[in-house]
Design a protein around this motif. Structure first.
Motif, PDB file in Angstrom:
ATOM      1  N   ALA A   1       0.834  -1.211   0.000  1.00  0.00           N
ATOM      2  CA  ALA A   1       0.000   0.000   0.000  1.00  0.00           C
ATOM      3  C   ALA A   1       0.863   1.253   0.000  1.00  0.00           C
ATOM      4  O   ALA A   1       1.817   1.355   0.773  1.00  0.00           O
ATOM      5  N   LEU A   2       0.514   2.186  -0.892  1.00  0.00           N
ATOM      6  CA  LEU A   2       1.083   3.533  -0.866  1.00  0.00           C
ATOM      7  C   LEU A   2       0.045   4.412  -0.190  1.00  0.00           C
ATOM      8  O   LEU A   2      -1.056   4.588  -0.704  1.00  0.00           O
ATOM      9  N   LEU A   3       0.398   4.929   0.974  1.00  0.00           N
ATOM     10  CA  LEU A   3      -0.574   5.639   1.806  1.00  0.00           C
ATOM     11  C   LEU A   3      -0.097   7.056   2.085  1.00  0.00           C
ATOM     12  O   LEU A   3       1.082   7.275   2.389  1.00  0.00           O
TER      13      LEU A   3
ATOM     14  N   VAL B   1      -5.517  -4.416   4.378  1.00  0.00           N
ATOM     15  CA  VAL B   1      -5.177  -5.264   3.232  1.00  0.00           C
ATOM     16  C   VAL B   1      -3.678  -5.514   3.036  1.00  0.00           C
ATOM     17  O   VAL B   1      -3.296  -6.522   2.456  1.00  0.00           O
ATOM     18  N   ALA B   2      -2.829  -4.608   3.502  1.00  0.00           N
ATOM     19  CA  ALA B   2      -1.438  -4.622   3.026  1.00  0.00           C
ATOM     20  C   ALA B   2      -0.522  -5.535   3.836  1.00  0.00           C
ATOM     21  O   ALA B   2      -0.670  -5.673   5.047  1.00  0.00           O
ATOM     22  N   SER B   3       0.447  -6.130   3.130  1.00  0.00           N
ATOM     23  CA  SER B   3       1.528  -6.840   3.820  1.00  0.00           C
ATOM     24  C   SER B   3       2.517  -5.806   4.355  1.00  0.00           C
ATOM     25  O   SER B   3       3.068  -5.948   5.435  1.00  0.00           O
ATOM     26  N   ARG B   4       2.733  -4.734   3.562  1.00  0.00           N
ATOM     27  CA  ARG B   4       3.546  -3.589   4.025  1.00  0.00           C
ATOM     28  C   ARG B   4       2.927  -2.294   3.516  1.00  0.00           C
ATOM     29  O   ARG B   4       2.240  -2.286   2.495  1.00  0.00           O
ATOM     30  N   ILE B   5       3.238  -1.230   4.220  1.00  0.00           N
ATOM     31  CA  ILE B   5       2.714   0.091   3.873  1.00  0.00           C
ATOM     32  C   ILE B   5       3.885   1.059   3.731  1.00  0.00           C
ATOM     33  O   ILE B   5       4.796   1.052   4.562  1.00  0.00           O
TER      34      ILE B   5
ATOM     35  N   GLN C   1     -15.590  -2.554   3.395  1.00  0.00           N
ATOM     36  CA  GLN C   1     -14.936  -3.500   4.309  1.00  0.00           C
ATOM     37  C   GLN C   1     -15.026  -4.931   3.785  1.00  0.00           C
ATOM     38  O   GLN C   1     -14.045  -5.672   3.814  1.00  0.00           O
ATOM     39  N   ASP C   2     -16.204  -5.310   3.274  1.00  0.00           N
ATOM     40  CA  ASP C   2     -16.365  -6.662   2.713  1.00  0.00           C
ATOM     41  C   ASP C   2     -15.434  -6.855   1.523  1.00  0.00           C
ATOM     42  O   ASP C   2     -14.807  -7.901   1.362  1.00  0.00           O
ATOM     43  N   THR C   3     -15.360  -5.829   0.683  1.00  0.00           N
ATOM     44  CA  THR C   3     -14.566  -5.927  -0.544  1.00  0.00           C
ATOM     45  C   THR C   3     -13.071  -5.988  -0.240  1.00  0.00           C
ATOM     46  O   THR C   3     -12.314  -6.621  -0.962  1.00  0.00           O
ATOM     47  N   GLN C   4     -12.653  -5.335   0.848  1.00  0.00           N
ATOM     48  CA  GLN C   4     -11.236  -5.417   1.245  1.00  0.00           C
ATOM     49  C   GLN C   4     -10.818  -6.874   1.442  1.00  0.00           C
ATOM     50  O   GLN C   4      -9.759  -7.300   0.974  1.00  0.00           O
TER      51      GLN C   4
ATOM     52  N   GLU D   1     -12.342  -9.526   0.205  1.00  0.00           N
ATOM     53  CA  GLU D   1     -12.391 -10.205  -1.102  1.00  0.00           C
ATOM     54  C   GLU D   1     -11.100  -9.939  -1.878  1.00  0.00           C
ATOM     55  O   GLU D   1     -10.530 -10.851  -2.487  1.00  0.00           O
ATOM     56  N   LEU D   2     -10.664  -8.694  -1.876  1.00  0.00           N
ATOM     57  CA  LEU D   2      -9.413  -8.341  -2.573  1.00  0.00           C
ATOM     58  C   LEU D   2      -8.248  -9.155  -2.038  1.00  0.00           C
ATOM     59  O   LEU D   2      -7.420  -9.659  -2.795  1.00  0.00           O
ATOM     60  N   MET D   3      -8.172  -9.265  -0.704  1.00  0.00           N
ATOM     61  CA  MET D   3      -7.074 -10.028  -0.092  1.00  0.00           C
ATOM     62  C   MET D   3      -7.128 -11.498  -0.514  1.00  0.00           C
ATOM     63  O   MET D   3      -6.102 -12.103  -0.824  1.00  0.00           O
ATOM     64  N   ASP D   4      -8.341 -12.062  -0.528  1.00  0.00           N
ATOM     65  CA  ASP D   4      -8.498 -13.478  -0.930  1.00  0.00           C
ATOM     66  C   ASP D   4      -8.068 -13.670  -2.387  1.00  0.00           C
ATOM     67  O   ASP D   4      -7.377 -14.640  -2.724  1.00  0.00           O
ATOM     68  N   ILE D   5      -8.501 -12.743  -3.249  1.00  0.00           N
ATOM     69  CA  ILE D   5      -8.178 -12.852  -4.679  1.00  0.00           C
ATOM     70  C   ILE D   5      -6.672 -12.693  -4.899  1.00  0.00           C
ATOM     71  O   ILE D   5      -6.057 -13.433  -5.667  1.00  0.00           O
ATOM     72  N   GLN D   6      -6.078 -11.754  -4.184  1.00  0.00           N
ATOM     73  CA  GLN D   6      -4.630 -11.532  -4.308  1.00  0.00           C
ATOM     74  C   GLN D   6      -3.865 -12.785  -3.876  1.00  0.00           C
ATOM     75  O   GLN D   6      -2.918 -13.208  -4.527  1.00  0.00           O
ATOM     76  N   GLU D   7      -4.333 -13.399  -2.790  1.00  0.00           N
ATOM     77  CA  GLU D   7      -3.662 -14.601  -2.281  1.00  0.00           C
ATOM     78  C   GLU D   7      -3.845 -15.770  -3.252  1.00  0.00           C
ATOM     79  O   GLU D   7      -2.912 -16.538  -3.509  1.00  0.00           O
ATOM     80  N   THR D   8      -5.049 -15.899  -3.821  1.00  0.00           N
ATOM     81  CA  THR D   8      -5.350 -16.997  -4.751  1.00  0.00           C
ATOM     82  C   THR D   8      -4.508 -16.882  -6.019  1.00  0.00           C
ATOM     83  O   THR D   8      -3.958 -17.875  -6.504  1.00  0.00           O
TER      84      THR D   8
END
Length: 375
Positions: free
Chosen positions: A47-49, A214-218, A184-187, A189-196
């Motif tokens: 994530a770029l925050l 969502v992020a592994s690192r920020i 929040q729900d979609t966050q 889903e995004l994580m699941d899709i990224q992992e898959t």
């Protein structure tokens, strides 16, 4: 993805997928990115925050190929990508507006990029079906974008972006148009899709909660510079600067002067007529150096009786109460006018609050609860 296992950034032998090396980007006299170096690894959800105008979107546009660096080098999988045009990069970008074709069905929107690449019909068929299944859109395949909800349109845009199996997917404020609950729900889903898929995701967001979820690192950015790059828990529990402590989550920041009282132990003189505060810190401070103690409201205990044996104890009156369902935040005014926030979890249904406005209360916290930062 187990965070204790997945940490390629701590392995010196791991080669980054993306490497920014001393990258600067100027628009006329304005420097959007200032001598920035950063490594992002394969399969990361990065994530770029930062606030608006901090340079995060410029970084993403340089990765996508819509902008070129004024100085420095950007590598993807070890290759300098500056000369590679956007359509030849193994990079896809999902825009905030989703940019779906209104006249095409969901199925045809997802297939669009694959057809442009002249893939065989059966390969397109298989890939689109796979993407529909991944994003749980099978039963909407024949609908047009205006016939589905905002959250579903967001998933169509994601499926289309992933259909060409890019090495890297860039997401520009992808959930900005969704309401809080759906976001929040979609966050997740995004994580699941990224992992898959194992695709490397780089997300641009100004929403701290989203980045933390969502992020592994920020990478926290401000005015074109990286302020800190770390895992969400490190950024929350061990912010590098007052700016980051203040930017991420809720925090009390108390300014004072440090005085060493032992190894990694400091006394902080912070207000006339108030007891010094006690804090542990591995950072070293010279005597009388200005410092800031950053302490999260959930680490401040609130009680009606003076607590025994607490390292830090302050007395004040309840000035304001924010009830957030699962949490209550008390704004407590000290005799010198300073305001401290304390947070309690509402674990039981409450018939009556423990504390109410104008009550005299005691605040307390341990010596290790806060983070001591330089000014």
């Amino acid at each position: 993805m187990n965070a204790t296992v997945f940490a390629p950034w701590v392995d010196p032998d791991e080669k980054p997928l993306i490497r920014f090396q001393n990258v600067t980007k100027r628009f006329g006299d304005f420097t959007a990115i200032d001598d920035l170096s950063l490594d992002i690894f394969e399969k990361e959800f990065f994530a770029l925050l930062g606030p608006s105008g901090c340079g995060k979107t410029t970084m993403m546009r340089m990765l996508a190929g819509f902008e070129s660096p004024s100085a420095g080098r950007i590598e993807l999988a070890g290759q300098n990508i500056a000369p590679v045009p956007p359509n030849k990069r193994a990079v896809n970008m999902m825009f905030q507006s989703y940019a779906l074709f209104p006249h095409l069905s969901v199925w045809d929107n997802i297939a669009f990029g694959l057809r442009r690449d002249n893939l065989p019909k059966h390969d397109i068929q298989d890939r689109v079906e796979e993407m529909l299944k991944l994003t749980r859109l099978e039963k909407f395949a024949r609908r047009k974008p205006h016939q589905i909800s905002g959250g579903q349109r967001q998933r169509v845009a994601l499926a289309r972006s992933l259909a060409k199996a890019p090495k890297l997917l860039l997401l520009d404020e992808p959930l900005g148009a969704l309401d809080k609950k759906l976001r929040q729900d979609t966050q997740f889903e995004l994580m699941d899709i990224q992992e898959t898929t194992g695709t490397t995701f780089v997300i641009v967001t100004h929403d701290q909660e989203e980045a933390m979820t969502v992020a592994s690192r920020i990478a926290v950015m401000d005015e074109g510079k990286l302020m800190q790059v770390a895992t969400p828990d490190e950024i929350y529990e061990a912010p590098a600067t007052v700016y980051i402590a203040d930017f991420i989550g809720d925090v009390n920041i108390i300014e004072g002067r440090a005085r060493a009282t032992g190894e990694n132990q400091y006394q902080i003189d912070w207000a006339e007529g108030q007891q010094p505060l006690i804090a542990s810190s591995t950072r070293s401070f010279s005597n009388d150096q200005t410092c800031h103690l950053a302490i999260r409201p959930e680490k401040v205990a609130i009680s009606s009786e003076r607590p025994e044996n607490a390292a830090n104890v302050l007395q004040g009156t309840v000035h304001d109460i924010a009830y957030l369902g699962n949490l209550s935040t008390y704004h407590v005014k000290l005799p010198n006018g300073h305001m401290i926030k304390a947070q309690t979890a509402n674990t039981r249904r409450i018939a009556r609050r423990s504390f109410t406005w104008e009550d005299t209360v005691w605040l307390s916290w341990t010596a290790t609860a806060g983070v001591l930062l330089e000014s």
